[in-house]
Design an enzyme around this catalytic site. Structure first.
Site, PDB file in Angstrom:
ATOM      1  N   PRO A 213       0.253  -2.857  -0.749  1.00 30.63           N
ATOM      2  CA  PRO A 213       0.991  -1.547  -0.689  1.00 30.63           C
ATOM      3  C   PRO A 213       1.045  -0.604   0.301  1.00 30.63           C
ATOM      4  O   PRO A 213       1.795  -0.226   0.815  1.00 30.63           O
ATOM      5  CB  PRO A 213       1.478  -1.036  -1.741  1.00 30.63           C
ATOM      6  N   GLU A 214       0.078  -0.238   0.817  1.00 34.23           N
ATOM      7  CA  GLU A 214       0.064   1.047   1.749  1.00 34.23           C
ATOM      8  C   GLU A 214      -0.161   0.438   3.195  1.00 34.23           C
ATOM      9  O   GLU A 214      -0.237  -0.742   3.437  1.00 34.23           O
ATOM     10  CB  GLU A 214      -1.169   1.896   1.265  1.00 34.23           C
TER      11      GLU A 214
ATOM     12  N   LYS B  35       5.438   1.491   5.415  1.00 28.81           N
ATOM     13  CA  LYS B  35       5.211   0.383   4.415  1.00 28.81           C
ATOM     14  C   LYS B  35       6.274  -0.726   4.589  1.00 28.81           C
ATOM     15  O   LYS B  35       6.316  -1.602   3.913  1.00 28.81           O
ATOM     16  CB  LYS B  35       4.979   0.933   2.948  1.00 28.81           C
TER      17      LYS B  35
ATOM     18  N   ARG C  91       1.546   9.713 -12.018  1.00 26.77           N
ATOM     19  CA  ARG C  91       0.264   8.478 -11.524  1.00 26.77           C
ATOM     20  C   ARG C  91      -0.936   9.400 -11.559  1.00 26.77           C
ATOM     21  O   ARG C  91      -1.067  10.455 -12.392  1.00 26.77           O
ATOM     22  CB  ARG C  91       0.658   8.163  -9.918  1.00 26.77           C
TER      23      ARG C  91
END
EC number: 3.2.2.23
Length: 305
Positions: free
Chosen positions: A2-3, A61, A290
DNA sequence: GGGTAGACTTGCGATC
DNA sequence: CGTGCGCAAGTCTACC
């Protein structure tokens, strides 16, 4: 995966096999992988069959591959890919067995590498592929890393340039940050302000810059901002050099291999472990649905003004 | 407008 | 050992 560093590892892995390749077949195993595609599954398959891939590009991304359609002239559209939380782009030999969680397969022919398969696999289906029109960039600079043309897919137009983009407008960024009262971590994760930073690298950059994640952005001094920008670039560069962060089998490069940056983490996932600077335990707090990880000792909130 | 909560989804691991 | 729960690298939308 993901990043930014993980997505860039994928981009640079795909580019040699995909640039100049022709799509020979498209297989959609799971239509959920097309939730961002504006047309039907049939439209996706038919529009892409016979297409010629021109480039593999990335901003933040988001990945995209401009293509000229079968018998077409110029690249007006692109395949847009977002990996979500668990997406993978895998390069396989033609005819390779179906992968676990395989959602879409593109069979391609490349003038030098021959017949290959590009597999989009995604455990949690938050990622997606889509076909999207290319729009001119507002600053007339190339759309992103790997892009020669000053265009971006419509779905990426609202995404800001990322910290490794030479066309990033740092003056605009500083002005935006100076105006925001929100916690700096929230602002770092806002992809319309600066893109490519997610939960891991936000925590790592803030640890490196010794800034408490809940510091209001407008409370940061110019010196703080300079330090933070430098830390962001340093952590992204280092993670990229180490092939990205892999905690489990979800993040892998196009050959299915894990990155090494998990060994270099200072804050993320180190709850209770000693801070690498001062030895006091790293704290974990819930933030924006988160987790935030930071050192309560070396990352202090600035005095309120 | 900023912010929050929730939706989407699968699988892993610590806990009971 | 089985079960349910919390949690995970992201983004978008609805609603205060």
């Amino acid at each position: 995966m993901p990043e930014l560093p993980e997505v860039e590892v994928v981009r640079s892995g795909l580019a040699p096999a995909l640039v100049d390749a022709t799509v020979s077949a498209v297989t959609v195993h799971d239509a959920r992988a097309l939730t961002r595609h504006p047309g039907s599954v049939d439209d996706f398959e038919q529009s892409l069959r016979g297409a010629h891939v021109v480039a593999v590009c990335r901003r933040g991304k988001f990945l995209w591959m401009p293509f000229t359609p079968a018998g077409g002239s110029n690249a007006a559209r692109a395949v847009v890919a977002h990996l979500g939380m668990s997406g993978q782009m895998l390069l396989r030999f033609s005819g390779a067995p179906v992968e676990r969680h395989e959602r879409i397969r593109l069979d391609i022919d490349h003038p030098h590498h021959g017949a290959l398969a590009v597999v989009f696999a995604d455990q949690r289906t938050f990622g997606s592929l889509a076909l999207d029109p290319l729009l001119p960039t507002t600053d007339a600079a190339p759309g992103g890393f790997g892009a020669d043309e000053a265009t971006v897919p419509a779905q990426v137009a609202h995404i800001a340039r990322d910290p490794l983009d030479p066309a990033l407008d740092e003056t605009r960024l500083r002005r935006l940050w100076a105006r925001k009262r929100s916690a700096i971590k929230r602002v770092l994760l806002d992809q319309t302000v600066i893109s490519g930073i997610g939960n891991i690298y936000a925590d790592e950059a803030l640890w490196g810059a010794r800034i408490h994640p809940e510091t209001p952005a407008d409370a940061l001094s110019a010196r703080h901002v300079t330090r933070l920008l430098a830390e962001i670039r340093a952590v992204l560069d280092k993670a990229l050099a180490e092939g990205g962060t892999s905690f489990d089998a979800q993040y892998v490069n196009v050959n299915g291999q894990a990155g090494y940056f998990a060994h270099s983490l200072h804050a993320y996932g180190r709850t209770g472990a000693p801070c690498h600077r001062c030895g006091r335990p790293i704290a974990r707090v819930s933030f924006m649905n988160r987790s935030s990880h930071f050192c309560p000792s070396c990352q202090r909130m600035p005095r309120t003004r």
